[in-house]
Design an enzyme around this catalytic site. Structure first.
Site, PDB file in Angstrom:
ATOM      1  NE  ARG A  65       3.824  14.577   9.255  1.00 42.73           N
ATOM      2  CZ  ARG A  65       3.978  15.677   9.985  1.00 42.73           C
ATOM      3  NH1 ARG A  65       3.982  16.839   9.408  1.00 42.73           N
ATOM      4  NH2 ARG A  65       4.144  15.624  11.293  1.00 42.73           N
ATOM      5  CB  THR A  66      -0.685   9.108   9.784  1.00 47.59           C
ATOM      6  OG1 THR A  66       0.737   9.081   9.688  1.00 47.59           O
ATOM      7  CG2 THR A  66      -1.229   7.741   9.411  1.00 47.59           C
ATOM      8  CE  LYS A  94     -18.534   7.092  29.264  1.00 48.82           C
ATOM      9  NZ  LYS A  94     -19.794   6.893  28.540  1.00 48.82           N
ATOM     10  NE  ARG A 115       0.114   7.024  14.151  1.00 46.46           N
ATOM     11  CZ  ARG A 115       0.867   7.970  13.613  1.00 46.46           C
ATOM     12  NH1 ARG A 115       1.033   9.113  14.262  1.00 46.46           N
ATOM     13  NH2 ARG A 115       1.432   7.805  12.443  1.00 46.46           N
ATOM     14  CG  HIS A 143       3.853   4.186  10.080  1.00 50.95           C
ATOM     15  ND1 HIS A 143       2.642   4.229   9.406  1.00 50.95           N
ATOM     16  CD2 HIS A 143       4.064   5.445  10.558  1.00 50.95           C
ATOM     17  CE1 HIS A 143       2.161   5.459   9.484  1.00 50.95           C
ATOM     18  NE2 HIS A 143       3.001   6.211  10.175  1.00 50.95           N
TER      19      HIS A 143
HETATM   20  C1  NCD Z   1       6.051   8.934  12.126  1.00 50.86           C
HETATM   21  C2  NCD Z   1       5.334   8.008  13.089  1.00 50.86           C
HETATM   22  O1  NCD Z   1       4.273   8.365  13.622  1.00 50.86           O
HETATM   23  O2  NCD Z   1       5.857   6.928  13.268  1.00 50.86           O
HETATM   24  N1  NCD Z   1       5.243   9.990  11.671  1.00 50.86           N
HETATM   25  C3  NCD Z   1       4.382   9.782  10.631  1.00 50.86           C
HETATM   26  O3  NCD Z   1       3.549   8.907  10.657  1.00 50.86           O
HETATM   27  N2  NCD Z   1       4.523  10.566   9.564  1.00 50.86           N
HETATM   28  C4  NCD Z   1       7.387   9.361  12.585  1.00 50.86           C
HETATM   29  C5  NCD Z   1       7.544  10.035  13.914  1.00 50.86           C
HETATM   30  O4  NCD Z   1       6.600  10.244  14.675  1.00 50.86           O
HETATM   31  O5  NCD Z   1       8.686  10.409  14.207  1.00 50.86           O
END
Ligand code: NCD
Length: 317
Positions: A65-66, A94, A115, A143
């Site tokens: 999703r993100t 590398k 991320r 987040h």
């Molecule tokens: C979450 C995350 O990556 O922290 N997912 C997200 O970004 N929608 C929650 C999770 O992974 O459980």
């Protein structure tokens, strides 16, 4: 001196590493702006305000999703996206340092989404980039954009965030979404109830922050009682990948589940949220109830991220 809203809201070039760095006025502004983005997010209207701009999406950890909603957001604003979803296909393999990877992305693009499995990685990235850096999750840390879309969802569904009784359920220890959300809800003066297996409680630091904001969260293991008069139930997955000891995980796996039975005595207008992915913590039989809004919540990532990108990179609808 009177400060105009456009002066307060000049977010151009800002890094978004933690929700704590945004004031309540700035958050409100982003949420209001995100609402205006909805017809553009659905494709009903179109805009080219980020035409010629490039976004780097650097995902060192799995994401559905993100990453996809950031990409969709950039495309809907007529910008372009570069990046990777699998760091093993990059020069990291590398031995390139994170700092050097960031320097490259900084030269190639107008904003960077990152991320990373390590807490603090996004903050480090921001030190090496002139372009705005957006933290899309750093280990068990923060987040902030998920937090914005969670707040947006509550506001859209309930009209207000203040005074809502919110239950945060699940892995509150390793879940970064709830670390950001608990703080933000306290900022709005929501009522907070934390429900988790004993070993997966909310970190003391987050509880302290809530108290500082004048909110006394209640921690309990009695889920049924906690949700009885709740307005919002926010469910999280046990973050298996963060457990240093697989035995610790085996002891808590399957510890809680939301199903139709447990929802028999909740308020009719209770909304159930989840950042997703879900594993077993919400039975799919709940999906068709009026409580379930987690898929709508996932869509909300698009207008919220459109609003943010537009404000950080510059160019307003
Ligand atoms: C979450 C995350 O990556 O922290 N997912 C997200 O970004 N929608 C929650 C999770 O992974 O459980």
């Amino acid at each position: 001196m009177l400060i105009t809203s456009s002066e307060i809201m000049n977010l151009k070039g800002r890094d978004i590493i933690s929700i704590r760095e945004l004031s309540k006025e700035e958050i409100n502004f982003i949420l209001d702006y995100a609402k205006k983005m909805i017809p553009y997010a659905t494709g009903e209207k179109s805009t080219d305000i980020l035409k010629g701009k490039i976004l780097s999406c650097l995902f060192f950890e799995p994401s559905t999703r993100t990453r996809l909603s950031f990409e969709t957001a950039m495309h809907r604003l007529a910008g372009r996206v570069i990046g990777f979803a699998d760091p093993t296909m990059t020069s990291q393999k590398k031995g390139e340092t994170l700092a050097d990877t960031i320097r490259m992305a900084d030269g190639y693009s107008d904003a960077i989404v990152i991320r990373h499995p390590l807490e603090g990685a996004a903050r480090l990235a921001a030190e090496f980039a002139d372009a705005p850096v957006i933290n899309a999750g750093d280990g068990a840390g923060r987040h902030p954009t998920q937090c914005l879309l969670d707040l947006f969802t509550i506001k859209m569904e309930k009209n207000r965030i203040e005074d809502q009784k919110v239950v945060l359920l699940g892995d509150l220890k390793y879940g970064r979404t709830v670390h950001s959300l608990a703080y933000a809800l306290a900022l709005y003066g929501a009522e907070l109830i934390f429900v988790s297996p004993k070993t997966l409680g909310m970190p003391k630091e987050v509880i302290r922050e809530c108290k500082k904001l004048g909110v006394e969260p209640i921690s309990t293991s009695n889920l049924e009682k906690a949700i009885r008069d709740a307005d919002v139930l926010y469910v999280t997955r046990i973050q298996k990948e963060r457990f240093p000891d697989p035995e610790e995980y085996n002891r808590v796996v399957g510890a809680y589940q939301i199903n139709r039975k447990i929802l028999e005595h909740v308020k009719e207008d209770l909304i159930i949220m989840h950042p997703l992915p879900r594993v077993t913590e919400i039975d799919p039989e709940v999906d068709s109830t009026s409580h379930a809004i987690y898929f709508k919540q996932a869509f909300n990532g698009v207008p919220v991220r459109m609003a943010l990108l537009s404000l950080l990179v510059g160019g307003r609808i």
